[in-house]
Design a protein around this motif. Structure first.
Motif, short mmCIF file in Angstrom:
data_model
loop_
_atom_site.label_atom_id
_atom_site.label_comp_id
_atom_site.label_asym_id
_atom_site.label_seq_id
_atom_site.Cartn_x
_atom_site.Cartn_y
_atom_site.Cartn_z
N VAL A 359 35.04 -16.31 2.33
CA VAL A 359 36.27 -15.53 2.13
C VAL A 359 36.03 -14.61 0.95
N ILE A 360 35.91 -13.32 1.25
CA ILE A 360 35.51 -12.35 0.25
C ILE A 360 36.06 -10.98 0.63
N ASP A 361 36.32 -10.16 -0.36
CA ASP A 361 36.69 -8.77 -0.11
C ASP A 361 35.43 -7.91 -0.08
N THR A 362 35.29 -7.11 0.95
CA THR A 362 34.17 -6.19 1.04
C THR A 362 34.73 -4.78 1.26
N PRO A 363 33.93 -3.75 1.00
CA PRO A 363 34.42 -2.39 1.22
C PRO A 363 34.92 -2.19 2.64
N GLY A 364 36.17 -1.80 2.75
CA GLY A 364 36.75 -1.58 4.06
C GLY A 364 37.34 -2.81 4.71
N TYR A 365 37.15 -3.98 4.10
CA TYR A 365 37.69 -5.20 4.71
C TYR A 365 38.11 -6.19 3.61
N PRO A 366 39.31 -5.99 3.05
CA PRO A 366 39.80 -6.86 1.97
C PRO A 366 40.40 -8.16 2.52
N MET A 367 39.59 -8.98 3.16
CA MET A 367 40.07 -10.19 3.81
C MET A 367 40.69 -11.17 2.82
N ARG A 368 40.03 -11.38 1.70
CA ARG A 368 40.55 -12.35 0.75
C ARG A 368 41.91 -11.91 0.21
N GLU A 369 42.05 -10.64 -0.09
CA GLU A 369 43.33 -10.12 -0.54
C GLU A 369 44.39 -10.29 0.54
N GLY A 370 44.01 -10.03 1.79
CA GLY A 370 44.95 -10.16 2.89
C GLY A 370 45.44 -11.59 3.06
N LEU A 371 44.53 -12.55 2.98
CA LEU A 371 44.93 -13.95 3.11
C LEU A 371 45.81 -14.38 1.93
N ARG A 372 45.53 -13.81 0.78
CA ARG A 372 46.36 -14.10 -0.39
C ARG A 372 47.79 -13.62 -0.15
N GLU A 373 47.94 -12.42 0.37
CA GLU A 373 49.27 -11.88 0.62
C GLU A 373 49.99 -12.65 1.72
N ILE A 374 49.24 -13.08 2.73
CA ILE A 374 49.84 -13.90 3.79
C ILE A 374 50.32 -15.23 3.22
#
Length: 572
Positions: A359-374
């Motif tokens: 679970v990591i944020d990468t350029p163009g795909y901020p997955m970790r941030e998205g899961l945090r907001e969810i």
């Protein structure tokens, strides 16, 4: 048996005063970033591994510096179910104490990497403050108990999860050392020696792994574990569990006395007997497991050496009653069901693909941030899968639009629009932090799949799930020995290639190429995939095909695993 004949770790446990050792003193010594060798072994029982960044070793050695030591912490999550608050706390600690990422493991646990020694105690304490813990996440004890997160049968999953949690609670070590060292618990002075009612002073000969599965999904890979309970559902009701024992995938290169082994179903028990059966299986292994050779110390070797009939008879003695005959069941696969699924209660579950479980944020795909907001708005729970993915679970119908909007905002709504092979992939951590890794895994498998995807597209196989797994060493943490395509690290840029595992995890794979150069993976697999696309039967899985086509022989149990039939197989 005298202590001199025991493996070194047995002496460490005996001298440890129930896992205390000198860990507390070592944590206080800030002149070094490491702990002593003995304490490093004991630390595993508390849920942490001492590691160093192997990418930095040459430079630090050149400048005569200590290795770049840090610690990995594994957080137990019985059944893989965590609350949104626990997700947020794990996310926070990943930034505050670790390397800014969360690793989802193949045993439904969280891992935090890169924690320096001065932060280790505080991190463990804050994990416990979040109503989680790390005790017994590693070490010679029962590890995190896994449970199938099946979203289709929510009422059955609820009962299976409860069983997993009860097993976990019952088999948790009782030593006060964990609370004394990490949580500043009071040290009780007593003339009576402390007692571990299940494990005893020397705990188990090696690690012990338990799963609970709900057919038809075998995503927890019951056949790869020491002990598994397979839910038997009749007329919509859970009547009990089949009991499977003796699985395990770790081996050592060049040591033919070590080998992967598939678990065997030995009987059936009712739900009220699950905890008792778990305890007694552990006790048999405690009393009969090999304590002289750690490479031969798992339950699979106890059963392989003494026989399944012996084990069942001994287990029945410990139980004081006999297991009932096993009942029929059927597994269809060991993968995850991606995207949205509605369960029998009208709740929704979204399974998100997480490459390598990172679970990591990468350029163009901020997955970790998205899961945090969810997690900030989610009212259900998160379920970690045994395939390193995460389910945003128990979403009420009225809440679904809000979750969907966040998935789209952070680019996660299309996470499952990948090749079926990529969606069926698993990779262990390997380099740079795992001290056992001989080759890359998590950092390299995505590239291997990318190279193969062009061939898959050309052959019309993009949507055909072929399980593919890679580990950096033969300990098998990514379960490569039961995947249809498995890579096991042998050295830098070199792998043993295994083929023919069962699509539902029910069959071992077989060695096809030894010491394969990483640059030759595409050239080696390409012709086999082409042959499969042209000659497979209707509905035939890749693992079944490579056996039928003669690439490998169907694997049998025991040391014969090392036999390699037809290493130069058909190449069409």
């Amino acid at each position: 048996m005298s202590e001199e004949k025991l493996s070194a770790n047995e002496g460490i446990k005996i001298r440890s005063n129930y896992l205390r050792g000198t860990i507390a003193e070592g944590l206080a010594d800030l002149s070094t970033g490491s702990l002593s060798e003995d304490d490093g072994q004991l630390l595993k029982f508390h849920g942490s591994y001492q590691q160093d960044d192997r990418d930095l070793r040459p430079g630090r050695r050149k400048h005569k510096l200590e290795k770049a030591f840090s610690f990995m912490i594994r957080v137990r999550v019985p059944g893989g179910v965590a609350t949104p608050k626990q997700w947020l706390e794990t996310d926070r600690m990943a930034d505050q104490f670790a390397n800014g990422t969360i690793k989802l493991t193949t045993r439904q646990a969280f891992q935090l990497h890169g924690i320096i020694k001065s932060n280790l105690k505080r991190t463990v304490k804050e994990i416990n403050d979040a109503a989680m813990d790390t005790i017994a996440a590693c070490g010679d004890v029962n590890r995190n108990v896994m449970c199938n997160p099946n979203p289709h049968l929510s009422s059955i999953h609820e009962q299976a999860l409860r069983a997993a949690q009860e097993i976990s609670d019952h088999l948790t070590p009782q030593t006060r050392a964990y609370h004394e060292i990490w949580l500043d618990g009071e040290k009780l002075e007593s003339s009576e020696e402390e007692v571990e009612p299940i494990y005893g002073k020397t705990y188990l000969p090696r690690k012990f792994k338990i799963t609970v599965a709900v057919p038809p999904s075998n995503d927890v890979d019951v056949y790869a574990n020491d002990l598994s309970f397979i839910a038997i559902v009749e007329d919509g009701k859970l009547t009990g569990y089949n009991v499977a024992v003796g699985g395990g995938l770790g081996m050592t290169h060049g040591a033919e006395a070590t080998f992967p082994r598939i678990a065997e179903v030995i009987g059936f028990c009712t739900p009220d007997k699950v905890v008792d059966v778990s305890e007694k299986v552990v006790l048999v292994q405690r009393d009969y497991g090999d304590r002289t050779d750690r490479k031969h110390a798992r339950l699979k070797y106890t059963i392989q050496d003494r026989g399944t009939d012996w084990f069942l008879a001994e287990l029945n003695k410990y139980l004081g009653y006999d297991l009932e005959p096993a009942r029929d069941f059927h597994f269809e696969d060991n993968g995850d069901r991606y995207g949205w699924v509605e369960d029998e209660r009208g709740n929704f579950h979204y399974t998100l693909f997480v490459q390598g479980g990172r679970v990591i944020d990468t350029p163009g795909y901020p997955m970790r941030e998205g899961l945090r907001e969810i997690a900030k708005v989610h009212e259900g729970d998160f379920r970690l899968t045994a395939n390193q993915n995460v389910i945003i679970a128990n979403v009420a119908e009225e809440k679904r639009p809000e979750i969907e909007a966040l998935l789209e905002k952070y680019g996660m709504h299309r996470s499952h629009e990948r090749s079926a092979m990529r969606l069926a992939s698993i990779a262990c951590v390997a380099l740079p932090t795992c001290g056992l890794a001989l080759a890359e895994a998590e950092r390299y498998l995505p590239d291997v799949i990318t190279d193969l995807e062009e061939k898959l597209e050309e052959l019309g196989l993009r949507h055909d799930a072929i399980t593919i797994r890679m580990t950096g060493c033969p300990n098998g943490c990514g379960r490569p020995f039961i995947s249809e395509i498995g890579f096991v690290g042998r050295g830098p840029g070199r792998y043993n290639l295994y083929l023919g595992g069962g699509f539902a995890g029910q069959r071992l794979s077989k060695l096809y190429r030894q010491d394969l150069d990483a640059n030759q993976i595409g050239a080696t697999l390409g012709p086999i995939l082409e042959h499969y696309a042209k000659e497979r039967s209707e509905g035939e899985r890749f693992g079944d095909f490579v056996i039928r086509a003669g690439y490998v022989n169907e694997t049998i149990q025991g040391p014969d695993f090392h036999e390699n039939i037809k290493p130069e197989a058909i190449q069409n």
